[in-house]
Design an enzyme around this catalytic site. Structure first.
Site, mmCIF file in Angstrom:
data_model
loop_
_atom_site.group_PDB
_atom_site.id
_atom_site.type_symbol
_atom_site.label_atom_id
_atom_site.label_comp_id
_atom_site.label_asym_id
_atom_site.label_seq_id
_atom_site.Cartn_x
_atom_site.Cartn_y
_atom_site.Cartn_z
ATOM 1 C CB SER A 136 28.774 58.821 -28.094
ATOM 2 O OG SER A 136 29.773 58.018 -28.695
ATOM 3 C CE1 TYR A 160 34.622 58.240 -33.027
ATOM 4 C CE2 TYR A 160 32.939 57.053 -31.801
ATOM 5 C CZ TYR A 160 34.024 57.907 -31.830
ATOM 6 O OH TYR A 160 34.506 58.433 -30.660
ATOM 7 C CB THR A 186 34.156 61.616 -34.528
ATOM 8 O OG1 THR A 186 33.281 62.240 -33.581
ATOM 9 C CG2 THR A 186 35.549 61.542 -33.930
ATOM 10 C CE LYS A 276 34.002 65.143 -30.319
ATOM 11 N NZ LYS A 276 35.223 64.302 -30.236
ATOM 12 C CG HIS A 300 38.731 61.878 -29.498
ATOM 13 N ND1 HIS A 300 38.046 61.633 -30.662
ATOM 14 C CD2 HIS A 300 38.196 61.026 -28.592
ATOM 15 C CE1 HIS A 300 37.141 60.691 -30.470
ATOM 16 N NE2 HIS A 300 37.205 60.312 -29.212
#
Length: 403
Positions: A136, A160, A186, A276, A300
């Site tokens: 992540s 992100y 995402t 995602k 999520h």
């Protein structure tokens, strides 16, 4: 009258078979875990409340998460018999490469907060299991250190898009140079969800030693000792942040995110691209048109919009819209191998798990994550055998219906 006699020594030997004594406390603890729910209970006992709740909780009333789990519980399996299932093959192809199991480890933020072994431990288990691992943006181990920890693992990076595109561009370059072959963008985080457990616990990164956490820490001394005697929590994406989790997320997430940003990521990233956070079929179709190689149906983990669509129920309509032009993956609510088999039967190309391996991590570090994989694999094989199915590609929607 019942005739009685003394048992023979050989007969007693057959009955008196004590379990092997495990001297290692972690191995002894994990040996008692036979399901992901068992690992969750161990995790809860071994981890301070704020860290456990960050993993276990969801947004607002947590209805999105509860509905996702309820959907899997409502699956009815329809087995075939007399199929010969002594050998079961759980492998699949995910984006053109073999995975020994039809799931990957999902990207999870602040992983070293759950257990000091963190992302590196999870990546090593993925390497041994022959499945992909996703790091992540909010990971607490750097891109480069994860690559060193598991050089032969298939590694993905979750991104992100920040207000500052330069930061995202730098992360993509670092990930590609470190051998990460897939980017997971995402898109369901224009702002952070209202994760009320974190708000009530006052969770900060790094955890603050308030009177409340001090008292909680008194019952979890090993966690605090490990936190304080290992490297300070750092991030794959930034070096330091003082404040609550909600403040951090709202600082990084970009509410202006749109299809132009997706086009920018597609042009900047040379590898496979996964989007995602898809929560309706039209969006799935549109992101594929913009270059996505796979779409991940996800709310999520129930951590953003409460009362969001349930991924398992959304799957058929997304499959119809994508129409084979990209892979369709699924996450949220998966807590057993049977759940994974159900998702694959209903048409998913792969699943991602997050909480399940984090429970294992909290329960016993790297060995706990391995225990998660062992449990899920065992449950998958048994479910497939009882369904009369020898390989994943033989699963059909008729094997698993929603009641």
């Amino acid at each position: 009258m019942t005739k009685r006699r003394l048992p023979r020594p050989a007969e007693l030997k057959q009955i008196l078979r004590p379990k092997p004594i495990l001297l290692n406390p972690t191995e002894r603890r994990l040996a008692s875990a036979h399901t992901i729910s068992d690992l969750r209970m161990l995790a809860r006992m071994r981890t301070p409340r704020a860290a456990f709740d960050y993993t276990d909780g969801a947004a607002e009333l947590e209805d999105s998460l509860l509905r996702a789990r309820r959907a899997f519980r409502s699956i009815e399996f329809h087995p075939n018999v007399l199929r010969g299932v002594s050998d079961v093959d759980t492998s699949v192809e995910i984006l053109g490469k073999r995975s020994e199991l039809p799931f990957a480890f999902a990207p999870t933020g602040f992983t070293r907060m759950m257990n000091h072994e963190g992302e590196s431990a999870v990546a090593r288990v993925a390497q041994k299991a022959g499945i992909p691992y996703s790091l992540s943006t909010m990971g607490t181990t750097s891109i480069e250190d994860v690559a060193k920890a598991a050089p032969d693992a298939r590694k993905w990076f979750q991104l992100y898009v920040w207000r500052d595109h330069a930061a995202g561009d730098d992360l993509m370059k670092r990930a590609w140079e470190a051998g990460f072959d897939t980017l997971m963008l995402t898109v369901d985080t224009p702002v952070g969800g209202a994760r009320m457990r974190d708000v009530r616990n006052g969770l900060t990164i790094p955890p603050a030693l308030t009177m409340k956490t001090f008292l909680d820490g008194a019952t979890h001394p090993a966690w605090w000792i490990n936190l304080l005697t290992t490297e300070p929590l750092t991030f794959a994406s930034l070096s330091h942040f003082d404040g609550t989790v909600a403040e951090l997320l709202n600082k990084l997430f970009d509410p202006t995110l749109n299809f132009d940003d997706l086009d920018w990521v597609r042009s900047a990233w040379p590898g496979k691209l996964v989007v995602k956070g898809i929560q309706n079929a039209d969006d799935a179709r549109d992101v594929v048109k913009h270059g996505a190689d796979a779409v991940l149906i996800s709310n999520h983990g129930g951590r953003q919009l409460d009362r969001a669509p349930t991924p398992l129920e959304l799957l058929p309509s997304v499959l119809d819209q994508v129409n084979g032009e990209a892979e369709v993956w699924l996450d949220t609510g998966i807590l057993s191998g049977g759940d994974i088999v159900a998702a694959m039967a209903r048409g998913a190309d792969a699943c991602l798990i997050g909480r399940a391996f984090l429970y294992g991590l909290m329960a016993g570090g790297e060995r706990g994550v391995q225990r998660t994989v062992d449990i899920l694999r065992t449950e998958m094989v048994r479910t497939m055998q009882l369904l009369g199915v020898r390989k994943i590609s033989d699963l059909r929607p008729s094997h698993a219906t929603l009641r």
